[in-house]
Structure formats: C-alpha cells, structure tokens
Design an enzyme around this catalytic site. Structure first.
Site, PDB file in Angstrom:
ATOM      1  NE  ARG A 329      -4.042  -0.043   1.880  1.00  0.00           N
ATOM      2  CZ  ARG A 329      -5.234   0.253   1.366  1.00  0.00           C
ATOM      3  NH1 ARG A 329      -5.550   1.506   1.097  1.00  0.00           N
ATOM      4  NH2 ARG A 329      -6.105  -0.694   1.102  1.00  0.00           N
ATOM      5  CD  GLU A 737      -7.035   2.562   6.471  1.00  0.00           C
ATOM      6  OE1 GLU A 737      -6.154   1.872   6.994  1.00  0.00           O
ATOM      7  OE2 GLU A 737      -7.550   2.300   5.365  1.00  0.00           O
TER       8      GLU A 737
END
Length: 788
Positions: A329, A737
């Site tokens: 990620r 997030e």
C-alpha cells in the site's frame, strides 16, 4: 475558539442515511455505562494470566526456571511453548510468529517477546510472578539488528523486496532540466488505544471455548485459537461488542493474548482473563512502521516530475505480520495525487529485533504519500515557486494523465475543484503574502503555511477480503436486530449500519439495534480495517433488510390488492393508495401468515483484481480525496510551535452521517499531526549493554500523544459536496483512514517556517516526527548552510 464544523442541511426522514445522528453508544459512553471486555462480570472461578517477557533483544534460550514461578504466591499454573496443544503460531499471513518464544535452544527475537504465561488467582499475583522473567529466563546474547538501515544493509527482510515501475525513470531523470535527491526518516507511531489488549476465555461444554476479545478481527482470532487448541473452528466462538479504540493495533496483534487465555482456560477448565499492563502492551505489540526513505527526481521548470525513483525501507520487526501488505500500500500510494510518467519504486520490509510492526490507520498509505510530498516540497523550494503551484502542476488529469503506476485508471478525480475550493475558502494566497510579510520583520518567531492534497484508495489490497455478511431479524413488535461482521471501535460503524437498515425499512433509528460481533452469527469475516467497515457491512445489511422488505411488500400487496410498486415503507408505517398501517401491525400479520421475517445478506466489492507478483491491477474500488491548509508559528530559539489555524475540505461522497464523518476527520487530523510532530519511538541502541533493544518510550510518561490543547484555536472542517461515482453504500465514501493524510500540511508548514530562517534558500533537513529537537537541528542546519 474553534469554528463549528459545517454540517449539510438535513433533508431525509428520521433514522435514514444522510442524517446527523449521535453515536449509538454515546449516551452510554457519557454515563460510563458502556461495557468493554474488562467490564464483563467475571464468572465464578475466574483466573488471571500475565506474560513473562524476554529480557534480551536477541539471544538463544539456555534454560527456563519455571518451577520458581510456580512457587510464587497465588500462582495456579505456568506454561511455555511446549504446553500449547496445537500450533505455537499466530502469524497473520506467514507462519513465522510464535505465540510464546520457545524452549531451550530456541531464539529470543526481541526485548519484550512473550516467553511463558503465568496464571494466578489475581491479576496482581500473576503480574508479580511474570515480572521474574528477567531472572528465570537464561539466554546467550546475540547481536541485534534494531534499525531498518542496519537490517537493509544485512539484507534481512521478512518478505521479499518489492519493485513497482512504469516507464524509464533513470533515463527521464538524466534528461530532465533539473534534478534533486532527498533522504529522511519517518517515524513510527503507537496506536495508544484507550482500552489495552484483553481477552477473556470461558470453557464451554464438549471442548468448546468462548472468547470475549477486544479485536478488530474476530474470525482471525477464532482461527488462531482453534489452531492453538488443536480444535475445529466450530468449537471456538469469539465475541466483541465494542473496543476502546483499535487503529489497526487490534487487527492481527490480538492473537497472542487470545491464544494464551484460551490455552490457559482449556488447561485448567476455568475462565481465564488476560489484560496486559500499558507498559507491557507497548513492549509486546507492534505499531505503525517507521520508514527510511531515499528519493530522487528529475523535473522541469514548472516543477513537473518527469522521472522519480525512491527506496522505502520499513522497520518490520521480528516477523512478517502485515508488513508485506503495508509495503504494497505504501508503494501504491507514493503517487498520492500526482501523475508520475516515469517512476521506479523499491520497497524493503527490514527484519529487525524489535516488536513486529503491524496495521495502523492508513496501513502504509501515509508513509508512501508522505515521501512524494517531501520530494515535491523540495522541488518547489529549489525552483523558488509556491509549493501549491508545483503540486497542482503534477495533479492527475481527468481524461488523460490519469493512470496510476500500478495500472488503475483514476476515473473519479475531483482534485482540481476540491483544491480550488479550499484555496479560496482558506484565503491561501492572501495568507501566503501575510506570512511572508510577518517573517520579514520577525527574526525569532517564524510562520509557515502549507496546503496539501490527498488521494487514497479504498479496499483491501488482498482482493478476497473485500466481502461481508449480515443478519437482519425483524421481531413481531416491529423492532429490528442487526448483526454484521464488522467491529465497533468507537468509529460509529454500528450507527451507520443501523441507519442503513432503518432507511431500507422506513423506520426510525430507535427501532433498529446492532448486536455484538459474533463468529457464531456471521462466519469468515474480514477485519474491520482498510476503511471498508461501512462499505462492506453496510451493503451486506442493506441486502438482508431488502430481502425482508421484498417479502413484506409481496405479502401486503396481495392482502391489500394493490401493485407491489405502490407499497411504501416510511416513518414506521406501510402505505398504499387507500391503505395505511403501522409497520409492527404489518409484521404481526406477516408472521401469522408464515412470512420469513429474517434474512442474511452478503456483499462482495465488484471489479477488483490484483497481480501480487507484478504489483499491477485494480486494487481499489474508488478513491477518496481531500486537502488541508495549515498555518503554524515557530519559535526558532526553542523549537516550540503552535498550530494557529487549520482548514480542511474532505470528500466523503454522500455522507451517511455527517456528524460522525466530521468527527472521524477531526480525530484523524489530530492523530496524524501527533505522528508527524510529537510521537517519538526510541529504542536503546545496540551497544552491547543489557538494555540494548529496549523500547525506552513504553509508557505515557515517555511517549507523548496530542491532547485537546494541541487542537488549533481555529479549526475549520467541511465536507466536500458530491457523491461517490461508484456504487458504494448510498454513494458514500470511506472516512476512517484517508483524512490521516490531511496533517501533512502541518509538517510542511513547519518545514516552511524553518525554511524562512534561511530566506527559503536552503532545503531544511527536517525529519519526522518534527519534535522540538528535530526542529532545532533543522534550523541549525539551515543557519549553517553556505550562502548560494
């Protein structure tokens, strides 16, 4: 004082989505009546466990004198790895993490690693006995690797290195009009959940085991406990009503505590609770990965990146845990908001003799995006251009320049209008001029200003995890019970899911209740992580409620002799032309007619695919966007600073609950600001002393987190008007997030203030976290740099 957050006008009916509603447990939280795992009344005969921890960062076990532990007051049992009946493993993805360290001849991997478990009549007795670990664990020391740089130099990794490339970065950089390189450290971050790690194991009949566990991933805890007990999954039940915070720290790292409690309960046939002290929680568990970053770019006179190469080295810790997906990620978010035509990215998850780092809000995305922002900030300074203009010159396009380095088309780009709106509403240009004027006449105090954007991908980057299930039960009094696979950790997931079900059935929110997450109700769940909680579980609950509704519609249409399309559920009533009845009345009639009043629902995110080997595909369902503008005041003599004002404009699509979403944005901003400016992790260096590898910042007394006093006096948060172009739950977007990237603006405002010390002629070598000491070091470096 803070400017109130701007909430959209409420136009929907009570209980429906889009409505500002309080958190479903808010009244309980305020009254201190919301029960957490440690508040569950203890059953008769409950025992308490504690863990004996490794006194070395690296070494080989010579002996374990557990008999001495057994002789301690109140001790009922003590066991080590050999007494675990099943697998002594709790690795999240790889089988490389022992529950307990092992026996004679096995290796101690980090200082604080659990070596044995003590079970006693009281928690205090168990902790006192476990504290003797430093005396009963005999081991031969080995040299530890503590920093990511040291492990990288030794080529020690927990997973193979990763490489993501597009075009020819080296050739593009060589041909570029200008070129620069940066290197910096980006620190880790402790989750610092208010409720620590805890598991309460209760033996059940016929070899069963029930665990009350503070975890973001009940199904994974079920798997680990079943393997440790050497029993089938159906024999293990895990329940979690709520957590006092998680932030990723209770996704995989609840496993060791759940397994130890379960093994102890199975050995003794009595309930066992394991609640670790805050210091031990720090010493045992991992946190956000710190990164060492080296990056280089070639660019033109407008600041457009023509080629870029970056090496990202993370401190993974002693085992893999989730470091592989975290690095993936990070690499996939290096682009952040920017089109990078030629890029070469290299990710190394360094194996160190420290706690195994794990998931943390953003899951590597913030670290990757921070790297390109640092690079662009330096490019702007080199060119003498406003950093916002350089950032905008690199933005993704809409019809072109819109494919990520990993091959996904950015088909929902709203960066340009969103940033333009914030630039205007924050009065960025006028404030930039005012900051320049202030600095020109202020030799000691310097102001800094920065506006940074974000683009964040939403979905698990492991495709099969993007699924969820739910149960919806409609009772004969018209009340509704919902159970889904997500876990509530204070983020408002249950509130949003209840709103979705209330909306679907046309009920007031008070008619719908969410029950505890339970592996015996929803099986094979994914973690509540990756900001997918509402997307996945909301869709699954909507599916279940819609099935019940369709049955009721068919029943009432036949009973009333009308078309099904004419039946409307609204405000707790069911209506059709010439007909009107209460929802409870219709439900009672349907029950008597033997209509099924409950249903299961399921959802799997469509269109995702990912080639793990090539790092190519479409790992994300959609992107969330946002931007923040921050202004700081820095004392260049002391390194003290203050955030004067923060303006935030964030994209949540069509909000399910604006109040909860704004709360998440505000919380993420302050949490991210803490990570980048004050939260510092320090390990004792590998100097041959007995303290080598000890986490020195392992308590609130030595680890500083932001408080209410660190919030800016002027804090303006607004939701960007619009809806998700993709078919998410009611066209909303995830909010957990993405907003953690918003406080990049605080760090770069501080870097701007440091830069002002040298008239913006020197690129400040500011590290993160930008503590007072780090700021003073950067200020000194700027002051001592030779004049151009």
């Amino acid at each position: 004082m803070n400017k109130p957050a701007e909430l959209p006008v409420q136009t929907t009916q009570p209980g429906a989505v889009g409505q500002t509603r309080p958190h479903e447990s808010a009244h309980l939280h305020v009254a201190g009546a919301a029960p957490y795992t440690d508040d569950i009344p203890e059953l008769a005969g409950t025992l308490h466990a504690a863990l004996g921890l490794s006194p070395l960062a690296h070494g080989v076990i010579e002996s374990l004198d557990l008999e001495r532990i057994r002789q301690q007051p109140g001790v009922v049992d003590v066991f080590s790895a050999r007494e675990i009946p099943g697998a002594n493993q709790c690795g999240a993805l790889l089988q490389d993490e022992p529950i307990l360290a092992g026996e004679t001849g096995d290796t101690l991997r980090y200082r604080g690693q659990p070596v044995f478990a003590v079970i006693a009549t009281t928690r205090d007795a168990a902790r006192r006995a476990a504290a003797l670990a430093k005396e009963v664990v005999r081991a031969t020391p080995l040299p530890p690797l503590l920093t990511p740089q040291a492990a990288h130099a030794a080529q020690q990794y927990v997973v193979p290195p990763m490489h993501l490339a597009r075009g020819d970065a080296a050739t593009a950089m060589a041909a570029a009009p200008q070129r620069l390189a940066v290197a910096f450290e980006l620190g880790g971050q402790e989750q610092f959940y208010l409720e620590g790690q805890i598991s309460y194991a209760v033996p059940q009949e016929d070899g069963g085991m029930k665990l009350f566990c503070s975890t973001q991933h009940p199904s994974e805890m079920q798997h680990h406990v079943a393997h440790a007990l050497h029993r089938p999954l159906h024999a293990v039940q895990v329940e979690c009503r709520r957590m006092g915070g998680g932030f990723g720290g209770k996704e995989s790292q609840s496993a060791a505590f759940a397994c130890v409690a379960a093994v102890a309960a199975a050995r003794l046939g009595r309930p066992v609770k394991l609640r670790v002290d805050r210091d031990d929680d720090f010493l045992i568990t991992g946190r956000r990965h710190c990164f060492h970053v080296e990056a280089e770019a070639g660019f033109d006179t407008e600041g457009r990146l023509l080629g870029a190469e970056a090496t990202l080295v993370s401190r993974a810790g002693h085992c893999a845990d989730l470091s592989g997906p975290v690095m993936t990620r990070a690499l996939c978010h290096f682009d952040n908001a920017y089109w990078l035509p030629n890029v070469a990215l290299h990710g190394y998850s360094a194996k160190t003799n420290t706690q195994s780092n794990t998931a943390f809000r953003g899951f590597g995305g913030p670290q990757g995006a921070f790297a390109v922002e640092y690079l662009l900030d330096s490019v702007a300074r080199r060119l003498g251009r406003d950093a916002l203009d350089v950032r905008r010159a690199n933005f993704y396009g809409v019809a072109e320049r819109n494919v990520t380095p990993y091959g996904q088309t950015v088909d929902d780009n709203i960066l340009h209008p969103l940033v333009a709106e914030l630039e205007a509403s924050s009065d960025y240009r006028a404030r930039r001029a005012a900051v320049h004027a202030f600095n020109a006449q202020s030799p000691v105090l310097k102001k800094g200003l920065a506006l940074t954007p974000l683009k964040f991908g939403i979905s698990f980057n492991v495709t099969h995890l993007n699924q969820a299930g739910a149960l919806v039960h409609v009772y004969t009094d018209g009340s509704v019970l919902v159970n889904h696979g997500g876990t509530e950790m204070g983020q408002g997931l249950n509130t949003k899911v209840a709103q979705v079900v209330a909306h679907e059935l046309g009920l007031p929110l008070a008619a719908v209740r969410c029950s505890a997450t339970d592996t015996q109700k929803i099986a094979n769940t994914s973690a509540t992580a990756a900001s997918t909680g509402s997307d996945l579980n909301g869709k699954a609950a909507q599916d279940a409620a819609a099935q019940v509704k369709r049955r009721l519609v068919a029943f009432i249409a036949a009973k009333w002799g009308c078309a099904e399309a004419a039946v409307v559920f609204d405000e707790g009533r069911v209506r059709a032309p010439g007909q009107d009845a209460g929802f409870a009345e219709v439900v009672q009639q349907a029950y008597l007619a033997r209509v099924q009043l409950w249903s299961d629902g399921f959802y799997a995110t469509p269109g995702l695919h990912w080639d793990k080997a090539k790092l190519q595909g479409r790992p994300f369902f959609y992107f969330a966007y946002g931007a923040a503008c921050s202004e700081v005041l820095l004392d260049t003599l002391t390194g003290e600073w203050k955030l004067l004002r923060a303006d935030v404009l964030h994209d949540v699509g069509r909000s399910l609950n604006p109040a909860i979403d704004i709360g998440q944005i505000e919380g993420a901003f302050i949490q991210g600001m803490g990570w980048l400016t004050m939260e510092e992790l320090i390990w004792h260096p590998a100097d041959g002393s007995p303290r080598a590898g000890l986490l020195m910042t392992h308590a609130p007394s030595t680890y500083k987190v932001p408080t209410a006093n660190d919030c800016p006096a002027d804090f303006r948060v607004k939701l960007y008007e619009g809806e998700n172009r993709h078919d998410s739950i009611h066209r909303s977007k995830a909010v957990g997030e993405p907003p953690l990237l918003l406080p990049f603006s605080v760090f770069f405002a501080l870097r701007d203030a440091v830069s002002a010390v040298g008239g913006h002629r020197v690129d400040p070598p500011l590290q993160a976290p930008a503590t007072g000491e780090a700021l003073l070091r950067a200020i000194t470096a700027v002051q001592r740099a030779p004049a151009d």
